[in-house]
Scaffold this motif. Structure first.
Motif, PDB file in Angstrom:
ATOM      1  N   ALA A  62       3.496   8.268  14.524  1.00 47.94           N
ATOM      2  CA  ALA A  62       4.525   8.258  13.477  1.00 47.94           C
ATOM      3  C   ALA A  62       4.674   6.869  12.879  1.00 47.94           C
ATOM      4  CB  ALA A  62       5.844   8.756  14.041  1.00 47.94           C
ATOM      5  N   ALA A  63       4.662   5.840  13.734  1.00 44.67           N
ATOM      6  CA  ALA A  63       4.792   4.471  13.238  1.00 44.67           C
ATOM      7  C   ALA A  63       3.565   4.078  12.410  1.00 44.67           C
ATOM      8  CB  ALA A  63       4.972   3.518  14.412  1.00 44.67           C
ATOM      9  N   GLN A  64       2.383   4.482  12.868  1.00 43.47           N
ATOM     10  CA  GLN A  64       1.175   4.185  12.101  1.00 43.47           C
ATOM     11  C   GLN A  64       1.197   4.875  10.744  1.00 43.47           C
ATOM     12  OE1 GLN A  64      -2.610   4.494  14.227  1.00 43.47           O
ATOM     13  NE2 GLN A  64      -1.512   4.578  16.179  1.00 43.47           N
ATOM     14  N   PHE A  65       1.675   6.129  10.712  1.00 45.86           N
ATOM     15  CA  PHE A  65       1.718   6.861   9.440  1.00 45.86           C
ATOM     16  C   PHE A  65       2.718   6.233   8.477  1.00 45.86           C
ATOM     17  CE2 PHE A  65       3.617  10.219   6.794  1.00 45.86           C
ATOM     18  CZ  PHE A  65       2.483  10.608   6.088  1.00 45.86           C
ATOM     19  N   VAL A  66       3.888   5.869   8.968  1.00 43.65           N
ATOM     20  CA  VAL A  66       4.897   5.245   8.105  1.00 43.65           C
ATOM     21  C   VAL A  66       4.379   3.923   7.550  1.00 43.65           C
ATOM     22  CG1 VAL A  66       7.178   4.191   8.076  1.00 43.65           C
ATOM     23  CG2 VAL A  66       6.843   6.382   9.227  1.00 43.65           C
ATOM     24  N   ARG A  67       3.715   3.135   8.397  1.00 46.75           N
ATOM     25  CA  ARG A  67       3.159   1.864   7.931  1.00 46.75           C
ATOM     26  C   ARG A  67       2.099   2.080   6.861  1.00 46.75           C
ATOM     27  NH1 ARG A  67       2.194  -0.133  12.594  1.00 46.75           N
ATOM     28  NH2 ARG A  67       0.027   0.562  12.805  1.00 46.75           N
ATOM     29  N   TRP A  68       1.236   3.070   7.089  1.00 48.20           N
ATOM     30  CA  TRP A  68       0.189   3.358   6.100  1.00 48.20           C
ATOM     31  C   TRP A  68       0.779   3.888   4.800  1.00 48.20           C
ATOM     32  CZ3 TRP A  68      -1.515   8.513   4.653  1.00 48.20           C
ATOM     33  CH2 TRP A  68      -2.604   8.498   3.789  1.00 48.20           C
ATOM     34  N   ALA A  69       1.751   4.800   4.878  1.00 40.57           N
ATOM     35  CA  ALA A  69       2.373   5.355   3.672  1.00 40.57           C
ATOM     36  C   ALA A  69       3.091   4.266   2.878  1.00 40.57           C
ATOM     37  CB  ALA A  69       3.341   6.464   4.058  1.00 40.57           C
ATOM     38  N   ARG A  70       3.745   3.351   3.576  1.00 37.72           N
ATOM     39  CA  ARG A  70       4.445   2.255   2.890  1.00 37.72           C
ATOM     40  C   ARG A  70       3.451   1.387   2.127  1.00 37.72           C
ATOM     41  NH1 ARG A  70       6.236  -0.342   7.029  1.00 37.72           N
ATOM     42  NH2 ARG A  70       8.055   1.001   7.349  1.00 37.72           N
ATOM     43  N   GLU A  71       2.304   1.123   2.719  1.00 42.62           N
ATOM     44  CA  GLU A  71       1.293   0.314   2.034  1.00 42.62           C
ATOM     45  C   GLU A  71       0.704   1.050   0.829  1.00 42.62           C
ATOM     46  OE1 GLU A  71      -1.543  -0.601   5.001  1.00 42.62           O
ATOM     47  OE2 GLU A  71      -0.327  -2.157   5.964  1.00 42.62           O
ATOM     48  N   ILE A  72       0.490   2.362   0.973  1.00 46.28           N
ATOM     49  CA  ILE A  72      -0.049   3.138  -0.149  1.00 46.28           C
ATOM     50  C   ILE A  72       0.911   3.125  -1.329  1.00 46.28           C
ATOM     51  CG2 ILE A  72      -0.656   5.469  -0.927  1.00 46.28           C
ATOM     52  CD1 ILE A  72      -2.831   4.213   0.695  1.00 46.28           C
ATOM     53  N   PHE A  73       2.202   3.343  -1.068  1.00 45.72           N
ATOM     54  CA  PHE A  73       3.196   3.351  -2.147  1.00 45.72           C
ATOM     55  C   PHE A  73       3.323   1.986  -2.804  1.00 45.72           C
ATOM     56  CE2 PHE A  73       4.964   7.287  -0.178  1.00 45.72           C
ATOM     57  CZ  PHE A  73       4.946   8.060  -1.326  1.00 45.72           C
ATOM     58  N   GLY A  75       0.864   0.074  -3.369  1.00 47.07           N
ATOM     59  CA  GLY A  75      -0.381  -0.218  -4.049  1.00 47.07           C
ATOM     60  C   GLY A  75      -1.390  -0.956  -3.201  1.00 47.07           C
ATOM     61  N   ASN A  76      -1.069  -1.174  -1.947  1.00 48.79           N
ATOM     62  CA  ASN A  76      -1.980  -1.868  -1.031  1.00 48.79           C
ATOM     63  C   ASN A  76      -2.775  -0.834  -0.247  1.00 48.79           C
ATOM     64  OD1 ASN A  76      -3.293  -3.627   0.670  1.00 48.79           O
ATOM     65  ND2 ASN A  76      -1.501  -3.999   1.982  1.00 48.79           N
ATOM     66  N   LEU A  77      -4.064  -0.724  -0.525  1.00 49.00           N
ATOM     67  CA  LEU A  77      -4.906   0.255   0.151  1.00 49.00           C
ATOM     68  C   LEU A  77      -5.417  -0.230   1.490  1.00 49.00           C
ATOM     69  CD1 LEU A  77      -7.002   1.599  -2.879  1.00 49.00           C
ATOM     70  CD2 LEU A  77      -4.875   2.507  -1.910  1.00 49.00           C
ATOM     71  N   GLY A  78      -5.057  -1.445   1.855  1.00 53.46           N
ATOM     72  CA  GLY A  78      -5.458  -1.970   3.153  1.00 53.46           C
ATOM     73  C   GLY A  78      -6.739  -2.778   3.076  1.00 53.46           C
ATOM     74  N   SER A  83     -15.878  -4.928   6.983  1.00 54.90           N
ATOM     75  CA  SER A  83     -16.225  -5.988   6.040  1.00 54.90           C
ATOM     76  C   SER A  83     -15.119  -7.016   5.877  1.00 54.90           C
ATOM     77  CB  SER A  83     -16.568  -5.384   4.677  1.00 54.90           C
ATOM     78  OG  SER A  83     -15.418  -4.800   4.073  1.00 54.90           O
ATOM     79  N   GLY A  84     -13.878  -6.619   6.174  1.00 54.46           N
ATOM     80  CA  GLY A  84     -12.755  -7.533   5.992  1.00 54.46           C
ATOM     81  C   GLY A  84     -12.331  -7.689   4.547  1.00 54.46           C
ATOM     82  N   SER A  85     -12.943  -6.949   3.632  1.00 53.60           N
ATOM     83  CA  SER A  85     -12.600  -7.019   2.209  1.00 53.60           C
ATOM     84  C   SER A  85     -11.513  -6.007   1.879  1.00 53.60           C
ATOM     85  CB  SER A  85     -13.836  -6.738   1.346  1.00 53.60           C
ATOM     86  OG  SER A  85     -14.879  -7.644   1.638  1.00 53.60           O
ATOM     87  N   PRO A  86     -10.717  -6.277   0.851  1.00 53.34           N
ATOM     88  CA  PRO A  86      -9.716  -5.283   0.436  1.00 53.34           C
ATOM     89  C   PRO A  86     -10.382  -3.972   0.034  1.00 53.34           C
ATOM     90  CG  PRO A  86      -9.288  -7.413  -0.589  1.00 53.34           C
ATOM     91  CD  PRO A  86     -10.637  -7.518   0.069  1.00 53.34           C
ATOM     92  N   VAL A  87      -9.777  -2.861   0.436  1.00 54.90           N
ATOM     93  CA  VAL A  87     -10.346  -1.550   0.120  1.00 54.90           C
ATOM     94  C   VAL A  87     -10.389  -1.320  -1.382  1.00 54.90           C
ATOM     95  CG1 VAL A  87     -10.033   0.940   0.397  1.00 54.90           C
ATOM     96  CG2 VAL A  87      -9.626  -0.592   2.330  1.00 54.90           C
ATOM     97  N   SER A  88      -9.353  -1.771  -2.089  1.00 52.21           N
ATOM     98  CA  SER A  88      -9.342  -1.601  -3.548  1.00 52.21           C
ATOM     99  C   SER A  88     -10.524  -2.300  -4.199  1.00 52.21           C
ATOM    100  CB  SER A  88      -8.035  -2.145  -4.126  1.00 52.21           C
ATOM    101  OG  SER A  88      -7.865  -3.516  -3.776  1.00 52.21           O
ATOM    102  N   GLU A  89     -10.924  -3.449  -3.652  1.00 49.06           N
ATOM    103  CA  GLU A  89     -12.076  -4.169  -4.197  1.00 49.06           C
ATOM    104  C   GLU A  89     -13.364  -3.416  -3.915  1.00 49.06           C
ATOM    105  OE1 GLU A  89     -14.418  -8.299  -3.157  1.00 49.06           O
ATOM    106  OE2 GLU A  89     -12.216  -8.328  -3.190  1.00 49.06           O
ATOM    107  N   LEU A  90     -13.493  -2.870  -2.721  1.00 44.82           N
ATOM    108  CA  LEU A  90     -14.698  -2.107  -2.375  1.00 44.82           C
ATOM    109  C   LEU A  90     -14.821  -0.855  -3.236  1.00 44.82           C
ATOM    110  CD1 LEU A  90     -14.568  -2.342   1.533  1.00 44.82           C
ATOM    111  CD2 LEU A  90     -16.056  -3.620  -0.020  1.00 44.82           C
ATOM    112  N   ILE A  91     -13.691  -0.196  -3.488  1.00 42.65           N
ATOM    113  CA  ILE A  91     -13.724   1.011  -4.314  1.00 42.65           C
ATOM    114  C   ILE A  91     -14.083   0.667  -5.756  1.00 42.65           C
ATOM    115  CG2 ILE A  91     -12.294   2.867  -5.269  1.00 42.65           C
ATOM    116  CD1 ILE A  91     -10.807   2.956  -2.633  1.00 42.65           C
TER     117      ILE A  91
END
Length: 313
Positions: A62-73, A75-78, A83-91
């Protein structure tokens, strides 16, 4: 119309919340431990445990999901685990090949599929109709990768007309860009051409049997006017539905096609991320694709009112 859009947006948010929860749980329960993969086969348990703690994998789900959902909202895709690169940059680096392949596939599928469907309906029971039925059976039954390997064998190995694999950005020249996309586009388009052609054919046959079409023929209307000015306009809703379903269904086909032709697109990125259990990439791409699917369905529903003025929401 505005109230309908608001209702659809609310339902879309609810759907995306459920999809997000499903994606999160699906990735977490998949076999394989990313901490162990990162640490390597010779790492000790202590090293693996340290990596798991650093990645937050020991926290409750539950804590992992809340943390991930907060980052998605926000705009931070993690950040990619490996690779250590931002996911948005890789996409963003993989967007051009996937968008190019998808748009060319949709354009070819709609143009050829609609044309074949109209021709088959016009010559119902004739040679063109029988060819379409046979082609549709092949397009529906043969897997994408089999078609891809066959086209590579004939057009690349035997005749050497087209490159076997790879991708050239459009900035290096339109000719080279298009040359590397011909085989992947043909491979991915065949099933959708068959699907759109069958829908167009059945819809056209239904419309051509209406009384007003017989009246138009009795008044001396040309075949072109009957097919394209009268019949095709009245088959817009089912054809648009088929196009929307085809565009949404491109996701699975793109993954296989990019793998067969070694195209560095989103599909290859997802495959590599799955093999490496790179959670941030997998979750981000799946949630973006799900959002596009919901958006396409909404746009198709709204486009119905433009094609058929009788439809009101």
């Amino acid at each position: 119309m505005m109230f309908y859009i608001i209702r659809r947006m609310i339902s879309a948010i609810a759907v995306m919340a459920m999809v997000g929860a499903f994606i999160f749980l699906l990735v977490r329960f998949a076999p394989g431990d990313p901490a162990a993969i990162i640490a390597g086969p010779t790492a000790t348990e202590a090293v693996v445990a340290g990596i798991r703690e650093k990645m937050g994998l020991n926290d409750p789900l539950a804590a992992q999901f809340v943390r991930w959902a907060r980052e998605i909202f926000s705009g931070n895709l993690g950040t990619s685990i490996f690779s250590g690169s931002p996911v948005s940059e890789l996409i963003s680096q993989r967007l051009q090949p996937t968008i190019s392949l998808s748009l060319l596939t949709v354009f070819l599928s709609v143009f050829v599929g609609t044309s074949f469907g109209v021709l088959a309906a016009w010559r119902a029971g004739g040679l063109a109709d029988r060819v379409l039925i046979g082609f549709s059976a092949i397009g529906f039954s043969v897997p994408v990768f089999v078609i891809g390997y066959f086209l590579v064998y004939f057009f690349s190995i035997q005749t050497r007309w087209l490159p076997v694999q790879g991708y050239k950005p459009i900035g290096e020249g339109v000719a080279a860009w298009l040359l590397h996309l011909i085989l992947p586009t043909l491979t991915l388009s065949l099933a959708y051409i068959a699907f759109i052609a069958r829908i167009t054919r059945s819809s056209m046959l239904e419309v051509l049997s209406e009384d007003y079409m017989r009246t138009a023929a009795a008044k001396g209307a040309s075949s072109y006017a009957m097919l394209f000015h009268h019949a095709l306009k009245n088959t817009g809703v089912p054809i648009l539905t088929a196009v929307g379903l085809s565009f949404a269904g491109l996701v699975g086909g793109v993954v296989l096609t990019e793998t067969v032709f070694n195209i560095p697109g989103i599909g290859r990125l997802v495959v590599d991320a799955i093999n490496g259990r790179d959670y941030p990439i997998i979750q981000s791409v799946l949630i973006i694709v799900s959002g596009l699917y919901v958006l396409i369905n909404l746009m198709v529903d709204l486009a119905y009112t433009l094609i058929d003025p009788r439809i009101r929401y």
